[in-house]
Design an enzyme around this catalytic site. Sequence first.
Site, mmCIF file in Angstrom:
data_model
loop_
_atom_site.group_PDB
_atom_site.id
_atom_site.type_symbol
_atom_site.label_atom_id
_atom_site.label_comp_id
_atom_site.label_asym_id
_atom_site.label_seq_id
_atom_site.Cartn_x
_atom_site.Cartn_y
_atom_site.Cartn_z
ATOM 1 C CE LYS A 173 -26.014 52.206 34.164
ATOM 2 N NZ LYS A 173 -27.210 51.350 34.126
ATOM 3 N N GLY A 226 -30.734 61.291 35.946
ATOM 4 C CA GLY A 226 -31.138 60.441 37.057
ATOM 5 C C GLY A 226 -31.338 61.264 38.314
ATOM 6 C CB SER A 227 -31.714 60.235 41.794
ATOM 7 O OG SER A 227 -30.567 59.423 41.913
ATOM 8 N N GLY A 231 -26.322 61.730 40.688
ATOM 9 C CA GLY A 231 -25.701 62.810 39.909
ATOM 10 C C GLY A 231 -24.455 63.354 40.602
ATOM 11 C CD GLU A 248 -30.864 67.704 31.328
ATOM 12 O OE1 GLU A 248 -31.679 68.180 32.141
ATOM 13 O OE2 GLU A 248 -30.524 68.285 30.291
ATOM 14 C CB CYS A 282 -37.292 64.898 35.562
ATOM 15 S SG CYS A 282 -37.329 65.142 33.789
HETATM 16 P P1 NAD Z 1 -30.834 56.834 39.422
HETATM 17 O O1 NAD Z 1 -29.987 57.985 39.788
HETATM 18 O O2 NAD Z 1 -31.077 55.782 40.421
HETATM 19 O O3 NAD Z 1 -30.219 56.073 38.141
HETATM 20 C C1 NAD Z 1 -29.969 56.729 36.933
HETATM 21 C C2 NAD Z 1 -28.901 55.973 36.187
HETATM 22 O O4 NAD Z 1 -27.684 56.071 36.912
HETATM 23 C C3 NAD Z 1 -29.180 54.484 36.007
HETATM 24 O O5 NAD Z 1 -28.769 54.089 34.714
HETATM 25 C C4 NAD Z 1 -28.276 53.849 37.068
HETATM 26 O O6 NAD Z 1 -27.869 52.547 36.737
HETATM 27 C C5 NAD Z 1 -27.101 54.788 37.052
HETATM 28 N N1 NAD Z 1 -26.291 54.773 38.284
HETATM 29 C C6 NAD Z 1 -26.674 54.462 39.538
HETATM 30 N N2 NAD Z 1 -25.628 54.568 40.396
HETATM 31 C C7 NAD Z 1 -24.557 54.968 39.666
HETATM 32 C C8 NAD Z 1 -23.207 55.273 39.966
HETATM 33 N N3 NAD Z 1 -22.740 55.171 41.205
HETATM 34 N N4 NAD Z 1 -22.397 55.683 38.975
HETATM 35 C C9 NAD Z 1 -22.858 55.818 37.720
HETATM 36 N N5 NAD Z 1 -24.136 55.527 37.351
HETATM 37 C C10 NAD Z 1 -24.975 55.111 38.317
HETATM 38 O O7 NAD Z 1 -32.176 57.470 38.891
HETATM 39 P P2 NAD Z 1 -33.494 56.705 38.432
HETATM 40 O O8 NAD Z 1 -34.207 56.228 39.630
HETATM 41 O O9 NAD Z 1 -33.161 55.740 37.345
HETATM 42 O O10 NAD Z 1 -34.318 57.897 37.731
HETATM 43 C C11 NAD Z 1 -35.163 58.716 38.436
HETATM 44 C C12 NAD Z 1 -34.570 60.095 38.594
HETATM 45 O O11 NAD Z 1 -34.164 60.617 37.336
HETATM 46 C C13 NAD Z 1 -35.565 61.100 39.133
HETATM 47 O O12 NAD Z 1 -34.974 61.908 40.125
HETATM 48 C C14 NAD Z 1 -35.923 61.934 37.916
HETATM 49 O O13 NAD Z 1 -36.400 63.216 38.211
HETATM 50 C C15 NAD Z 1 -34.634 61.950 37.178
HETATM 51 N N6 NAD Z 1 -34.836 62.262 35.751
HETATM 52 C C16 NAD Z 1 -34.382 63.459 35.255
HETATM 53 C C17 NAD Z 1 -34.606 63.798 33.912
HETATM 54 C C18 NAD Z 1 -34.121 65.096 33.338
HETATM 55 O O14 NAD Z 1 -34.000 65.192 32.116
HETATM 56 N N7 NAD Z 1 -33.834 66.111 34.141
HETATM 57 C C19 NAD Z 1 -35.290 62.900 33.092
HETATM 58 C C20 NAD Z 1 -35.731 61.710 33.628
HETATM 59 C C21 NAD Z 1 -35.490 61.391 34.957
#
Ligand code: NAD
Length: 480
Positions: A173, A226-227, A231, A248, A282
């Site tokens: 996705k 993601g966040s 997560g 992650e 991140c």
């Molecule tokens: P987010 O959690 O808002 O979204 C991440 C993904 O999850 C998106 O594709 C979103 O559509 C999906 N999502 C949202 N709600 C969901 C649900 N209920 N069920 C399943 N999927 C869902 O994060 P963001 O704002 O896109 O990214 C920023 C965050 O990602 C920051 O905290 C950053 O540190 C982290 N990040 C971590 C790494 C790593 O490798 N550790 C790398 C890049 C970003």
Amino acid sequence: MTTFGLLIDGTETAASAGERFASHDPATGEVVGWFARAREADVQAAVASARAAYEDVWRDVSATERGRLLQEVARRIRGQAEDLAVAEARDCGKVLTQARSDVAVAARYFEFFGSAATALHGEQIPVGPDVVDFTTREPHGVCAQINAWNFPLNMAARSLAAALAAGNTTVLKTPELAPYNTAVLGRIVTEAGLPPGVVNIVHGFGAEAGAALSSHPDVDLVTFTGSVGTGRAVAASAAANVTPCVLELGGKSPTVVFPDADLDEVADQLARGFVEANGQSCDLPSLAVVHADVHDEFVDRLVRRVEKFTVGPGVDDPDVGALISEQQRARVEAYVAGAVEQGVRVLTGGGRPGRTDLDSGWFVEPTVLVDVTPGMTVATEEIFGPVLSVVQFATEDEAVAIANGTAYGLAAFVWTRDLGRGMRMTRRIRAGQVYLNCFTSGDSPMIPFGGVKRSGYGREKGFEALRTYTQVKNICIFTR
Ligand code: NAD
């Protein structure tokens, strides 16, 4: 204007409900592309496609052939590198130099995992004279991959290349705020000859497509970037099916500067480091932990560098581009305002660039905050903008306590010429990766990556990712 469908079973199709959404250039607000908006029915179709491709085709494709196909994907990424870099700059605001580097790293993922595919093997266990016991590493089957918007192409390459090399099929996705280059990558893998259904790509929103994917009972492994909040939700929905998960998540990565460090070198690299991806990465060094003896001198050198940084649209290749959204800018501004209320001083930046030509984008000046004390919000929380918080320390124990004083544990950076002290710090800091006298490894796809504490669990990248994307099966044969 390009419109992308959902890549399901090797063909781009409209969403079943006929809906679509746009992604926008955060520097100008212009529409970059249109994307079919997947809902549950589309996710069902994508998972069914991945399942069929796994059972009927991909599980019988040799590692050599998988590796060859991945190398072909890499070749095609390199063949259209500049187009991909410009698209990345427009879709997520990344400055062009970094976007070019991201594209090169994306190709490198396919090259690395294309080579590593054939090196994965099990082991023989010496049970006894009449027994042959050995392990094999088998793919999980169907992987669900959900990614963030800050390194869209790079991250898609990281997830796809490892999963495919290990023999899985996938449904990926895309991040709704920056889906463009993952959609292009879908076209690239198709043109490179991957069998239909091995890679499925769905666009859409987290609560719709994301939730449908992470809770799908026919998914065998969920990898999420993601966040922390999302997560947790993803891990909970995967747990309901007893599906393993890799998370992650975010970070607040400290840079510890001892008095014997090369202050110019650290200032150069730290200034570049905390504005990487416009401060939205991140693992970037967003917290400087500086020894009191060199604090003023170091901060002065750092600020002189940061003040020279240019701000503008990613395609113009400045030092700092736009944040991803208005909401993200408001969040960053609230962190800075809250810190100022607590007595923190803004040495440079702290606001918008104040240029009319940048009014339609989500820009924030690169910002350095001093007089930050341990425990303050800007010393512990992930701001996700070009903001560096500087905290002072006096003893090694204090430095360790500050570095470990956040909920996160993704990366840490230590600068000292004293190798003994440096090694002690690498042991004492709780993080998935610790860098001593550097900010990067030089060839990121080769080294394992992941967090501890709230930064998540499981490892992507490097050979370790092939272990993540496989499971051990033990085979025992009595020969008597
Ligand atoms: P987010 O959690 O808002 O979204 C991440 C993904 O999850 C998106 O594709 C979103 O559509 C999906 N999502 C949202 N709600 C969901 C649900 N209920 N069920 C399943 N999927 C869902 O994060 P963001 O704002 O896109 O990214 C920023 C965050 O990602 C920051 O905290 C950053 O540190 C982290 N990040 C971590 C790494 C790593 O490798 N550790 C790398 C890049 C970003």
